[in-house]
Write an enzyme that holds these catalytic residues in place. Structure first.
Site, PDB file in Angstrom:
ATOM      1  N   THR A  52     -95.170 -74.086 -83.026  1.00  0.00           N
ATOM      2  CA  THR A  52     -96.101 -74.060 -81.897  1.00  0.00           C
ATOM      3  C   THR A  52     -96.146 -75.507 -81.430  1.00  0.00           C
ATOM      4  OG1 THR A  52     -98.028 -74.452 -83.284  1.00  0.00           O
ATOM      5  CG2 THR A  52     -97.502 -72.146 -82.843  1.00  0.00           C
ATOM      6  N   HIS A  53     -96.252 -75.705 -80.138  1.00  0.00           N
ATOM      7  CA  HIS A  53     -96.182 -77.062 -79.547  1.00  0.00           C
ATOM      8  C   HIS A  53     -94.869 -77.761 -79.920  1.00  0.00           C
ATOM      9  CE1 HIS A  53    -100.604 -76.589 -78.973  1.00  0.00           C
ATOM     10  NE2 HIS A  53    -100.517 -75.999 -80.154  1.00  0.00           N
TER      11      HIS A  53
ATOM     12  N   ASN B 167     -70.535 -79.425 -75.499  1.00  0.00           N
ATOM     13  CA  ASN B 167     -71.766 -79.140 -74.756  1.00  0.00           C
ATOM     14  C   ASN B 167     -72.030 -77.643 -74.610  1.00  0.00           C
ATOM     15  OD1 ASN B 167     -72.126 -81.911 -74.339  1.00  0.00           O
ATOM     16  ND2 ASN B 167     -70.805 -81.873 -72.532  1.00  0.00           N
TER      17      ASN B 167
ATOM     18  N   GLU C 141     -76.951 -73.736 -70.744  1.00  0.00           N
ATOM     19  CA  GLU C 141     -77.505 -74.683 -69.757  1.00  0.00           C
ATOM     20  C   GLU C 141     -77.410 -74.117 -68.340  1.00  0.00           C
ATOM     21  OE1 GLU C 141     -76.569 -79.110 -70.474  1.00  0.00           O
ATOM     22  OE2 GLU C 141     -75.062 -78.047 -71.638  1.00  0.00           O
TER      23      GLU C 141
ATOM     24  N   GLN D 290     -81.968 -58.371 -41.667  1.00  0.00           N
ATOM     25  CA  GLN D 290     -80.574 -58.681 -42.000  1.00  0.00           C
ATOM     26  C   GLN D 290     -80.514 -59.805 -43.048  1.00  0.00           C
ATOM     27  OE1 GLN D 290     -77.511 -58.213 -38.936  1.00  0.00           O
ATOM     28  NE2 GLN D 290     -77.202 -60.418 -39.077  1.00  0.00           N
TER      29      GLN D 290
ATOM     30  N   SER E 226     -73.391 -60.054 -39.305  1.00  0.00           N
ATOM     31  CA  SER E 226     -73.608 -60.029 -40.763  1.00  0.00           C
ATOM     32  C   SER E 226     -72.370 -59.559 -41.509  1.00  0.00           C
ATOM     33  CB  SER E 226     -74.791 -59.111 -41.100  1.00  0.00           C
ATOM     34  OG  SER E 226     -74.609 -57.833 -40.512  1.00  0.00           O
TER      35      SER E 226
ATOM     36  N   ASN F 120     -80.566 -48.532 -38.267  1.00  0.00           N
ATOM     37  CA  ASN F 120     -81.755 -48.902 -39.038  1.00  0.00           C
ATOM     38  C   ASN F 120     -81.925 -48.039 -40.286  1.00  0.00           C
ATOM     39  OD1 ASN F 120     -82.033 -50.651 -36.947  1.00  0.00           O
ATOM     40  ND2 ASN F 120     -83.836 -49.671 -36.029  1.00  0.00           N
TER      41      ASN F 120
HETATM   42  N1  ARG Z   1     -76.814 -55.637 -39.732  1.00  0.00           N
HETATM   43  C1  ARG Z   1     -78.111 -55.059 -39.563  1.00  0.00           C
HETATM   44  C2  ARG Z   1     -78.978 -55.361 -40.789  1.00  0.00           C
HETATM   45  O1  ARG Z   1     -78.454 -55.818 -41.728  1.00  0.00           O
HETATM   46  C3  ARG Z   1     -77.996 -53.575 -39.411  1.00  0.00           C
HETATM   47  C4  ARG Z   1     -79.118 -52.955 -38.641  1.00  0.00           C
HETATM   48  C5  ARG Z   1     -79.119 -53.446 -37.257  1.00  0.00           C
HETATM   49  N2  ARG Z   1     -80.029 -52.742 -36.427  1.00  0.00           N
HETATM   50  C6  ARG Z   1     -80.334 -53.164 -35.207  1.00  0.00           C
HETATM   51  N3  ARG Z   1     -81.165 -52.446 -34.544  1.00  0.00           N
HETATM   52  N4  ARG Z   1     -79.881 -54.292 -34.728  1.00  0.00           N
HETATM   53  O2  ARG Z   1     -80.150 -55.183 -40.807  1.00  0.00           O
END
Ligand code: ARG
Length: 465
Positions: free
Chosen positions: A161-162, A291, A296, A328, A29, A116
């Site tokens: 309205t409408h 425009n 928009e 994630q 990530s 976590n």
């Molecule tokens: N990159 C993970 C997330 O965004 C971090 C936590 C990962 N925890 C794990 N037990 N793999 O959630």
């Protein structure tokens, strides 16, 4: 980004072969969660500080950790940090780099903590700052609306309205309707902030930790209102992200409705307002075109934010307690929601104060479409005619007006008296647009005086934020 074997991975101990190259990329990530670096470092500093104060780390160890983290922060800020996909996410990249810089002590930072609770803490901290930034832009937009509403308190336009001409209203009143929508959004945002601003740090992986941690302390150090109360919930809860996105979806829906009106009003057919050139673009083929791209696009971007809300709800709906890797997937929708909302608010907050009203066109449009017909009906009721009968009388006068190409206010007394002999010269006071709007003089009504009062109340309200 480079790839290495599992020996660099903080969790590599129980593994006997390297992660598949595709799986490594698939599960990483770091490409998107690196934007959490600042809050991740703040969370780590609070955690290390607390570990020293409860005696799990020495003061020297904590100082060395903090110094190391600060050098990492400044390198990231200067673009001198090499993010590694092999280290999966922002958390492990920073921690591994810390150990590289300060040695073994760096390996002690993760004592009594898990990614976590770390990631749950990071997102809450990040979101809290973004909520404050969004609140500021939202307030700036509301202030802009109040300025223009005050300036246009006497400007008369047709109310619809409408999308059919209904009754005359003041332009200031219309802008204050937008203001009210945004005011509810603001209060939803503040409500979401309260629940976001709680500290999950200390929940560790899911069950808490065996170290004598002080969760009140880390909560205070990070400016949270209190620690969360259940470790399982702490690592699995993403309600705050959903609540923010729900706030955002409704805000975007409001901006989209306002955008729709701006687009209509700038058209030659309405010609109610003028948007300065800097908020518009041209056409590559039609030289005459100007425009209203900004409204928009805001209208268009509402779709992606609404989509993110559905993504997040769907992401959470089947997850068993506690943390799952699914979580994630919370980041990209949340981040994109934040970016989109901030851009759209900025565009609106810049554009609204620059908007000019074409007062004559609005006035002319309000004169067409028999917008004071209800006023004539109310006039007859005041003279003793039951409303249903007066409705009938006015209906006939309107039919006559359509035939003759005349508004009610343009008919002579004799012409009006064909439909009811009760009609007298004083009828012209109510048939004018000015008479019509200023007669609606009660809280929430369209009378210029009420608009000015409402602006005053709103200004006090906004200044107390
Ligand atoms: N990159 C993970 C997330 O965004 C971090 C936590 C990962 N925890 C794990 N037990 N793999 O959630």
């Amino acid at each position: 980004m480079s790839q290495e074997d599992n020996s660099v991975k903080p969790w590599g101990g129980r593994f006997s072969e390297a992660t598949d190259a595709f799986v490594e990329r698939f599960t990483a990530s770091v490409d998107f969660d690196q934007r959490l670096y600042h809050h991740d470092i703040n969370g780590s500093i609070a955690h290390a500080t607390m570990l020293a104060s409860v005696g799990v780390l020495t003061n020297e160890e904590t100082s060395s950790i903090i110094d190391g983290l600060e050098t990492i922060r400044s390198d990231i800020e200067q673009g001198n940090f090499n993010w590694l996909v092999s280290l999966e996410d922002v958390h492990m990249n920073i921690e591994a780099e810390l150990t590289k810089r300060i040695g073994t002590t760096g390996k002690k930072l993760h004592t009594g903590r898990s990614r976590n609770d770390q990631v749950a803490t990071d997102i809450r901290l990040y979101l809290r700052d973004e909520i404050d930034a969004v609140a500021k832009e939202l307030t700036r937009l509301q202030q802009g609306l109040l300025t223009i509403a005050e300036r246009e308190a006497n400007t008369i336009m047709p109310g619809f309205t409408h999308l059919q001409t209904a009754q005359p209203v003041t332009f200031g009143h219309h802008l204050l309707a937008w203001y009210e929508m945004l005011n509810r959004d603001y209060s939803r945002l503040m409500d979401c902030r309260k629940r976001s601003n709680q500290s999950p740090l200390g929940a560790a992986a899911l069950a808490g930790t065996t170290y004598p941690i002080d969760r009140e302390q880390t909560s205070q150090l990070l400016g949270f209102s209190q620690p969360t109360r259940n470790s399982l919930d702490s690592v699995s809860d993403r309600d705050f992200a959903i609540e923010f996105t729900a706030f955002a979806a409704l805000l975007m829906t409001h901006l989209s409705r306002a955008s729709e009106e701006l687009v209509l009003w700038t058209s030659a057919q309405f010609n109610f307002i003028h948007l300065p050139d800097r908020f518009c673009t041209g056409s590559s083929i039609m030289p005459q075109k100007k425009n209203p791209d900004v409204p928009e696009l805001v209208r268009g971007k509402t779709g992606r934010v609404n989509g993110h809300l559905v993504s997040l709800l769907t992401l959470m709906k089947s997850q068993p307690l506690a943390y799952n890797k699914d979580n994630q997937e919370d980041k990209e929708p949340l981040f994109d929601t934040i970016d989109t909302v901030k851009d759209c608010l900025r565009a609106f907050a810049d554009m609204i104060p620059a908007l000019e009203a074409n007062r004559e066109s609005m006035y002319e449009a309000a004169k067409r479409g028999f917008s004071t017909a209800t006023d004539l009906a109310d006039y007859l009721v005041r003279k003793g005619i039951p409303f249903r009968d007066s409705h009938e009388v006015v209906g006939k006068s309107v039919a006559y007006g359509i035939e003759q190409g005349k508004d009610l206010s343009e008919m002579s007394l004799q012409e009006l008296q064909q439909f009811s002999s009760i009609i007298d010269n004083d009828v012209f006071d109510v048939l004018t647009l000015e008479g019509s709007v200023s007669a609606r003089n009660h809280i929430g009504g369209t009378a210029p005086q009420q608009v000015l009062n409402a602006v005053k109340v709103a200004k006090t309200d906004i200044n107390s934020r």
